[in-house]
Design an enzyme around this catalytic site. Structure first.
Site, PDB file in Angstrom:
ATOM      1  N   LYS A   1     -95.959  27.262 -22.618  1.00 33.30           N
ATOM      2  CA  LYS A   1     -96.554  27.936 -23.267  1.00 33.30           C
ATOM      3  C   LYS A   1     -96.518  29.349 -23.905  1.00 33.30           C
ATOM      4  CE  LYS A   1    -100.695  24.349 -23.536  1.00 33.30           C
ATOM      5  NZ  LYS A   1    -101.837  24.672 -23.593  1.00 33.30           N
TER       6      LYS A   1
ATOM      7  N   ASP B   1    -104.975  25.028 -29.361  1.00 35.78           N
ATOM      8  CA  ASP B   1    -106.051  25.084 -28.689  1.00 35.78           C
ATOM      9  C   ASP B   1    -107.058  25.466 -28.516  1.00 35.78           C
ATOM     10  OD1 ASP B   1    -104.278  23.246 -26.651  1.00 35.78           O
ATOM     11  OD2 ASP B   1    -103.837  25.110 -25.690  1.00 35.78           O
TER      12      ASP B   1
END
Ligand code: NAP
Length: 434
Positions: A229, A265
């Site tokens: 990420k 997210d």
């Protein structure tokens, strides 16, 4: 990424496979070659003549089984691969099956000088076989390419244009529910023959070449999970401002060759929370200072909430709260959370197999509160059970997972996500697991 080519003999599986693999920088695996190597015979014709077709199929099943975990490949199969369901059952998981379809006359013309094809000696018998296999190819195909009158390069180009690949990369990645959720969404919107969502295990050292491959292949959407990420950021062309602030990207959109990084997210958590409460001016306790917590803290602050971070490693809690501009709490004094509006567990505590753990003492949860747990397996964590017992409103981790996925789906496809179909498949999967 695994692409499986099926089709009748002479449909071009090997030639297309070679060109396609070269273009996509993937390994080409020819199932017939592996079968031949394992048989000890000199040719496929010899296996059929001396050992019989049943033996050939047995060898084919054994090789397919060995290829079960093969990723990053183009697999050119034999024409009869559809005869035994078990062969494609071994090969298919995480793949896209492409049927190279050609008419019988095209195939006859292509094979007229090829005397090595054991099943094509008798034209009438070959035609019967051809007709028998057509529905089988159709049954297994995710994508159909009509190859009559096309050159090999044209077939390869059609494959590239027809398949819109989305991919999740991680290490590990096999636990990911993204392929399940996205493929269910494609099916629900009947775009399943255009889009496919695959999973690929990518080690940190392979990230750079994977991003190159994403550009060459024209992968439409790339989902990044642990540990990519942050590492993916310098390899992209542009970042969405929120992803830049969070410092993590879980979603990469390929916009005509430009790779743009997003973070969904935070959107997943915020959308799930906003279904049950307004966030502006609300006070929130966030447990955790890892990737999920970071995204949630920045998301909450963006929506005008007042955040306090609690974390096992205090220095990480300090560091996140300083960077984000919010409060830092002390894990040895949780009393203040009693008066807060929202409690969020953004750690892995409570996840299977430690399902009886929670960082939040039950007696500190109050009926006026909203409690979100990012953990989605089990669906009802200890924290959520305690919160329900205390009369608080709960937001399960599955909702965050769902909404980060719907946001991703919309970025990748430009279509509105079929939320209920995506939720259904997640709930069904998690119920069967636990
Ligand atoms: P991460 O970056 O590794 O961070 C883990 C966090 O959990 C850290 O703050 C760590 O504290 C804390 N922690 C771990 N074990 C603990 C323990 N025994 N006691 C107290 N704190 C503990 O992981 P992440 O990416 O943030 O993921 C965290 C969880 O969120 C995972 O379960 C993941 O599956 C879930 N998640 C869910 C979604 C969703 O859509 N529902 C999305 C993303 C992530 P230290 O700093 O002290 O180590």
């Amino acid at each position: 990424m695994k692409l499986i080519l099926i089709g009748f003999m002479g449909s071009g599986k090997s030639s297309v496979g070679r060109t396609l693999a070269k273009k996509l920088q993937l390994e080409l695996v020819e199932l017939d070659r592996l079968v031949l190597k394992s048989s000890g015979r000199k040719s496929i014709k010899e296996i059929f003549e001396r050992d019989g077709e049943t033996r050939f199929r047995e060898l084919e099943i054994a090789q397919a089984k060995k290829l079960k975990n093969k990723n990053q490949a183009v697999i050119a199969t034999g024409g009869g691969v559809v005869l035994n369901r078990i062969i494609l059952d071994w090969l298919r998981p995480g793949s896209q099956v492409i049927w190279l379809k050609a008419g019988f006359n095209t195939i006859t013309a292509r094979l007229k000088n090829d005397f090595t094809r054991p099943l094509f000696k008798n034209q009438a018998a070959a035609h019967k076989l051809f007709s028998f296999r057509q529905p089988l190819y159709r049954r297994y195909a995710d994508t159909i390419i009509e190859t009559d009158n096309l050159t090999i390069d044209q077939v390869v180009e059609q494959i590239r244009q027809k398949i819109k690949i989305c991919l999740i990369i991680g290490d590990p990645v096999s636990h990911s529910l993204s392929p399940l959720m996205h493929n269910a969404a494609y099916k629900a919107l009947e775009i399943g023959h255009g889009f496919v969502f695959l999973a690929s295990q990518v080690k940190p050292a392979e990230l750079k070449t994977t991003i190159k491959m994403v550009r060459v292949v024209g992968v439409r959407g790339l989902t990044c999970t642990i540990p990519h990420k942050t590492a993916v950021i310098p390899l992209l062309d542009r970042l969405d401002p929120v992803a830049e602030k969070i410092g993590a990207v879980n979603t990469v959109v390929n916009d005509h060759g430009q790779l743009i990084g997003y973070n969904t997210d935070w959107l997943g958590a915020i959308t799930a929370l906003e279904k049950v409460t307004k966030l502006k001016n609300k006070s929130a306790a966030v447990f955790g200072a890892g990737g999920a917590a970071r995204a949630i803290v920045f998301g909450l602050l963006k929506q005008g909430a007042k955040v306090t971070v609690f974390n096992r490693s205090v220095e990480k809690a300090w560091s996140l709260s300083r960077e984000a501009g919010c409060q830092c709490g002390f894990s040895n004094n949780l009393e203040p959370i009693k008066t807060m509006d929202i409690i969020i567990n953004a750690t892995s505590v409570g996840m299977v197999p430690q399902i009886n753990q929670s960082l939040v003492p039950k007696e500190l949860i109050r009926p006026h509160q909203v409690v979100l747990d990012v953990v989605y397996a089990p669906h009802q964590t200890k924290l959520l059970k305690d919160a329900t017992a205390q009369g608080a409103k709960i937001v399960p981790g599955l909702d965050m997972l769902l909404y980060q996925g719907t946001a991703q789906f919309e970025l990748y496809t430009g279509r509105r996500a079929p939320v209920s179909a995506m939720r259904r498949v997640l709930i069904k999967y998690l119920q069967n697991q636990l």
